[in-house]
Design an enzyme around this catalytic site. Structure first.
Site, PDB file in Angstrom:
ATOM      1  CG  PHE A 238      44.863  10.261   5.421  1.00  0.00           C
ATOM      2  CD1 PHE A 238      46.210  10.187   5.132  1.00  0.00           C
ATOM      3  CD2 PHE A 238      44.413  11.232   6.293  1.00  0.00           C
ATOM      4  CE1 PHE A 238      47.102  11.079   5.724  1.00  0.00           C
ATOM      5  CE2 PHE A 238      45.298  12.116   6.892  1.00  0.00           C
ATOM      6  CZ  PHE A 238      46.648  12.036   6.606  1.00  0.00           C
ATOM      7  N   GLY A 465      49.128  16.185   0.060  1.00  0.00           N
ATOM      8  CA  GLY A 465      50.206  16.173   1.038  1.00  0.00           C
ATOM      9  C   GLY A 465      51.431  15.333   0.679  1.00  0.00           C
ATOM     10  CE  LYS A 630      63.049  17.894   3.300  1.00  0.00           C
ATOM     11  NZ  LYS A 630      63.583  19.260   3.240  1.00  0.00           N
ATOM     12  CD  GLN A 635      53.272   9.925   1.025  1.00  0.00           C
ATOM     13  OE1 GLN A 635      52.346   9.133   0.950  1.00  0.00           O
ATOM     14  NE2 GLN A 635      53.099  11.146   1.510  1.00  0.00           N
ATOM     15  N   GLY A 701      52.503   5.581  -1.485  1.00  0.00           N
ATOM     16  CA  GLY A 701      51.682   6.211  -0.451  1.00  0.00           C
ATOM     17  C   GLY A 701      51.083   5.251   0.556  1.00  0.00           C
ATOM     18  CD  GLU A 702      46.874   3.738  -0.627  1.00  0.00           C
ATOM     19  OE1 GLU A 702      45.750   3.442  -0.230  1.00  0.00           O
ATOM     20  OE2 GLU A 702      47.140   3.996  -1.820  1.00  0.00           O
TER      21      GLU A 702
END
Ligand SMILES: Cc1cc2nc3c(=O)[nH]c(=O)nc-3n(C[C@H](O)[C@H](O)[C@H](O)COP(=O)(O)OP(=O)(O)OC[C@H]3O[C@@H](n4cnc5c(N)ncnc54)[C@H](O)[C@@H]3O)c2cc1C
Lengths: 735, 327
Positions: A238, A465, A630, A635, A701-702
């Protein structure tokens, strides 16, 4: 053979390895002779070590070495003068075991290396340290007067910065966010091995094998090729594993001193103030609008903090600058230096805290205007990026609003606060928008076609991840017309082709593009080889007459074809390798590229006890074309779950009298548990961005985290009529 | 951790002797609290006496009540048929604590003996009179959001963290202990102490005494009982405030009430006076509010825990309403 296409919901290529325990993480490399290192940390935030007694530890059974500032091996990089050119954090990096100075609490001051972990832990207990304390400051709020503008920041102003003051409708508010800690499951770990004194290998928890390699080679003055950083599996990061940290330096030093491989894994209490965290913020926010709700001006003044030795900055103001059409703006971002370790990037670094202010203020403005908060956002939709007037590379935010609201049932919302109820629970519905850069960086990829018609693909990229390894396998399978099993992807190794760090939501766009393009190159090369070889059934065929179907090159007339493997055979090649560097063109600069989202949240607040539970989440996301539904949904789940944590429970508590964390374990630093997480409904626009990369994908991702905490705060306001401006929203604040 | 000896006797007497032989020995049961404390050097026993082989694992129906062995796990306790039937309050309290994994290991004796979760107690770099008498109370002028509003002293404002114990205190349980000087029983409400001048002492258990069982007398509180625990996440968190409420109701009037609070004092905080107030009152929110007001007499807050003074009475009222079935 099922055709693989980008977007397919495919399982993770490494999923089985992970769930069966086969996957090895940095501290699981039991190299022959490996020894265990445990760090001893300081118990004061500032001062110097007056005495360090290691005798008892050295005599303890199994202890091989105790490394401190008095005997640490030389680190040439620590002597180099500070050069901030191109560096991501201004200032003097933390230097492990460099001198007797204490710069923050939990500062590593000794490494005890022993033959077993337990003996190293015991040895660490036996190290006795005396300190000379100095006055310290660890509180942002008590030191706001000392805020300064960091070296790499310019205040963004546009139009008439003061315009908000004269607006017919004005909202002014102060928002606070506390320290939040990444707390990945796997704490920070490194296993280091010297091969002679010129070469070092690390099995490392890192999001960036190439950064690891570069920084270690710089520190120890080694040739880059002589530093190998392996990071195939990472148990979450992260942002917290994107620069060199003490456990890496300690493992390398320990290995040097003992002549054995050494592994160092941080204890949970050590990750709170040694390997980065999200710093607290204090934000002053003013927004003015016309009576019809058109934004006239915004002032956003954000204060964060950093250590005394570096200036860590984050993007608190970015959402404010670009989210809404607003002609006038005044912003500033300042830091306070404290006796803390340097913070670091934390999922949505800056945007997550900044958007709490922006999106809470928008909600307050909607109430001041007596306007639906969703409507307010729609009428202030920005047709182009207001920060720089560039056109969007793509923007389907309006679609996110429409589809999210519809799926969520926004229309059932009675706008009156405290008007909806279910038994003893007050019901609240809230929403917020989000914006996050959709970046792309230079990356390389190498693909090798093997005699059996399968390919081996390599990149130095880490997969911490999100499913990157799966996506790259998938992109290659799609491009080459191969089934997933015929594509082997190897990653997480600094000897592989260059990849940027896995942060900033730009891995797919950067490395994915390199994979995409290297596959195109491979096909091109195969086609050349197929037509230029006498004896080939396709000899002399024109490019226009040829097409690929799966792994076969065919003529349109259909009378001749060649499979990939046939091409190799034709040329008596065992394999064929193609490499490619990929970077976007000038168009990347001509457009503003962002991902967008709209989050809709339903909360329940217990009327008697003030407990808040999230009952439902709909997250509508424009992240361009989705590469794998998926992994992409996962995420969003991850962002939402963390968003619930940040909104309702996460807070790194420091007792400023001692400058020391109080709740540095997972019993006291609360993160959501399963029972806190409701159904999460994910909507993707799944529409290509024509600019950012050839796949049409933007970062994912964010983005779903941006604005999310405000969506919860807004829902809590709707439920209770109480506006909580200081995170986290705990029951005590609602009574 | 420091090196330590480890013994695992099979007989109760051997266990007590093993403890008495060393000044610095401790019992270990599930280990879910003790090991954490040892890893942080909050306690540093040189010898552990593992009591898991002692025959204290049963729940038995006796004349006049139920006896629960000290080594019954929290899971076994919460799920036991007799407990669910007769003392649902206890079952609810136990499952509200910790996590399933911890409850599988944790024992009745260990749960009662668990130490406070006060931050200052847990960090040997900070002052704490409970851990190191004479160093001062870090929480008094520090971060005291989780701390006591009743029964504290200027030496210690920590709270007892157990949920199970709050229910046992409400249910008039007694604790059976065995030591070098023989057996004795202690009323549950006298088992834990207030900090006073000696915050290092959590309980009235004597040195080298072993908890062998807990006895709960028969009582008519099976039908109207509620354990309500307030916390900032849905599970796996210690109580901000918790309330054990049990009522014996007849014709809409309260014959008997049992009330205790967790998260507010150095011991499970039995509300005798509020119970008396409720006796004979009609089942109504007004009665419950009156009892809650009585319960809160004498409460005092520190810098960060004033919310408990608002939260506690609301929680009492809500727990009573739930117990009475009038929410
Ligand atoms: C993350 C976390 C969250 C938790 N949350 C909660 C919660 O929400 N609510 C809650 O109530 N609890 C909670 N707990 C605490 C948990 O309930 C206790 O750790 C557990 O009950 C202790 O039981 P044990 O058998 O493991 O005790 P041990 O750790 O083995 O022992 C604890 C103490 O009791 C002594 N002891 C044990 N048995 C006896 C005996 N028979 N006679 C005399 N002394 C004895 C030991 O010497 C030691 O001092 C939590 C614990 C953790 C780690």
């Amino acid at each position: 053979m099922r055709k693989v296409v980008m977007g397919d919901r495919l399982d993770r290529v490494e999923g089985q390895l992970k769930v069966t325990g086969v996957a090895r993480y940095a501290a699981e490399y039991n190299l022959p002779g490996v020894a265990h290192g445990v760090l001893v940390t300081s118990s004061i935030p500032r001062g110097r070590i007056s005495k360090i007694d290691t005798k008892a530890a050295e005599r303890a059974p199994g202890v091989l070495a105790v490394v401190t500032h008095e005997n640490a091996p030389e680190v040439p990089g620590y002597e180099a003068s500070v050069n901030n050119e191109g560096s991501r954090v201004y200032g003097q990096e933390f230097r492990l075991f460099y001198d007797d100075k204490i710069l923050h609490n939990f500062q590593p001051v000794a490494l005890v290396v022993a033959d077993t972990y337990e003996r190293a832990v015991h040895g660490a207990f036996l190290v006795s340290i005396g300190y000379e304390k100095e006055l310290h400051n660890t509180s942002l709020r008590d030191n706001l007067d000392d805020a300064f503008t960091p070296a790499d920041q310019k205040d963004h102003k546009r139009g008439r910065p003061d315009a908000y003051k004269e607006a017919p409708v004005l909202v002014e508010q102060e928002y606070h966010t506390p320290i939040q800690v990444h707390n990945p499951m796997e704490t920070h770990s490194t296993t280091a091995l010297w091969e002679g004194d010129k070469k070092v290998k690390v099995y490392n928890k890192t999001q960036a094998t190439k950064i690891s390699q570069k920084e270690i080679s710089k520190a120890f003055d080694l040739e880059k090729e002589n530093v190998e950083a392996h990071s195939p599996f990472v148990g979450g990061a992260f942002g917290s594993s994107s620069r060199l940290w003490p456990q890496e330096m300690a493992a390398i030093m320990g290995a040097k001193v003992t002549g054995r491989p050494v592994k160092v894994m941080l204890m949970r209490d050590q990750v709170f103030n040694m390997v980065g965290y999200r710093p607290a913020s204090v934000q002053y926010f003013s927004v003015g609008a016309t009576a019809e709700g058109k934004l006239l001006g915004i002032a956003h003044h954000a204060r964060g903090f950093t250590s005394r030795y570096e200036q860590f900055t984050e993007r608190l103001l970015d959402p404010t600058k670009s989210m809404y059409s607003c002609p006038n703006m005044d912003t500033s971002y300042k830091l306070v230096s404290l006796d803390m370790s340097t913070p670091c990037w934390t999922r949505g670094p800056g945007e997550t805290s900044g958007s709490f202010a922006l999106e809470s203020a928008m909600d307050e403005l909607a109430y001041a205007l007596k306007m639906d908060p969703l409507e307010l956002r729609k009428i202030n939709y920005a047709e182009k990026d207001p920060e720089n007037d560039k056109p969007w590379s793509s923007n389907y935010l309006l679609q996110c609003y429409e589809r999210g609201a519809e799926r969520f049932g926004w229309s059932r919302r009675n706008p009156e606060p405290r008007s909806m109820r279910e038994g003893e629970w007050l019901v609240g519905l809230g929403m917020a928008s989000g914006i996050y850069k959709a970046a792309r960086d230079r990356a390389e990829a190498r693909v090798k076609l093997l005699a059996d018609g399968s390919v081996l693909l390599r990149s130095a990229v880490a997969d911490v991840g999100p499913g990157s390894a799966t996506i790259f396998t998938q992109i290659a399978a799609d491009r080459l017309g191969l089934p997933m099993e015929k594509v082997r992807f190897e990653w997480g190794n600094s000897v592989f082709p260059y990849a940027p760090g896995q942060f900033g939501s730009h891995t797919t766009a950067s490395v994915g593009s390199a994979v995409y393009e290297v596959c195109t190159d491979l096909k091109q090369r195969l086609q050349e080889l197929a037509v230029n070889q006498p004896g080939s059934p396709l000899y002399g065929a024109q490019a226009a007459d040829l097409f690929f179907e799966g792994n076969t090159l065919k003529t349109k007339t259909g009378n001749a074809s060649l499979r990939y493997a046939d091409v190799l055979e034709l040329h008596a090649l065992k394999e064929l390798e193609v490499s490619r560097e990929s970077r976007g063109g000038p168009e990347l600069d001509e457009f503003s590229s962002k991902s967008f989202c709209a989050n809709f949240v339903e909360v329940r607040v217990h009327a008697a006890t003030g407990e808040v539970r999230v009952a439902k989440v709909v997250s509508a996301v424009d992240a361009g074309k989705i590469m794998n539904h998926k992994t992409a949904e996962s995420q969003v789940y991850g962002s939402v779950v963390w968003g619930i944590g940040i909104a309702l429970m996460e807070e790194g508590i420091i007792d400023h009298r001692f400058g020391r964390h109080l709740n540095n374990d997972l019993a006291d630093y609360h993160v959501p548990i399963n029972a806190d997480v409701p159904d999460i409904d994910v909507i993707f626009t799944d529409l290509e961005d024509p600019i950012v990369d050839p796949m049409g994908a933007k970062g994912i991702g964010e983005i779903p985290l941006i604005g999310f905490t405000a969506a919860i705060a807004n829902a809590v306001y709707h439920a209770t009529g109480k506006r909580i401006t200081k995170l986290p929203i705990t029951p005590d604040k609602l009574l | 951790m420091i090196p330590f000896q480890y013994v695992r006797p099979k007989q109760q007497k051997a266990a007590i002797d093993a403890l008495a032989r060393d000044n610095n020995a401790m019992f270990i049961a599930g280990g879910t609290n003790l090991l954490d404390l040892m890893k942080r050097y909050v306690v540093v026993p040189q010898k552990l006496v593992d009591i898991n082989q002692l025959p204290l694992h049963n729940i038995e129906q006796l004349n006049g009540g139920i006896r629960i062995g000290a080594l019954v796990t929290n899971t076994a306790l919460a799920e036991h048929k007799l407990i669910k039937e007769k003392y649902p309050l206890l079952s609810q309290a136990v499952v509200s604590g910790a996590s399933a994994q911890l409850r599988n290991m944790a024992t009745v004796g260990g749960n009662m003996m668990q130490r406070t979760r006060c931050y200052y107690f847990y960090d040997t770099a900070l002052p704490c009179n409970k851990r190191e008498p004479g160093t001062g109370c870090g929480a008094l002028d520090g971060v005291n959001r989780m701390h006591a509003i009743f029964g504290f002293s200027d030496k210690c404002i920590a709270v007892h963290p157990s949920d199970m114990s709050v229910a046992l205190a409400a249910l008039d349980a007694t604790v059976q202990v065995s030591g070098p000087k023989g057996e004795r029983s202690i009323a549950f409400t006298d088992f834990h102490r207030l900090p006073g001048e000696q915050p290092e002492k959590d309980t009235n258990l004597h040195k080298n005494e072993l908890i062998t069982s807990v006895f709960i007398p028969d009582a008519p509180f099976a039908r109207n009982a509620c354990y309500l625990k307030v916390r900032e996440r849905a599970s796996f968190a210690f109580a901000l405030v918790s309330v054990a409420a049990a009522l014996d109701i007849s014709n809409n009037s309260i014959r008997e009430a049992r009330l205790a609070m967790g998260g507010v004092a150095h011991k499970p905080w039995r509300l005798f006076k509020a119970e008396k107030t409720l006796k004979g009152m009609p089942v109504s929110e007004a009665s419950f509010r009156q009892a809650a007001a009585v319960a809160m007499e004498g409460a005092r807050a520190f810098e960060h825990n004033a919310y408990k003074i608002k939260m506690a009475p609301e929680t009492i009222v809500h727990a009573l309403k739930t117990a009475a079935g009038i929410v």
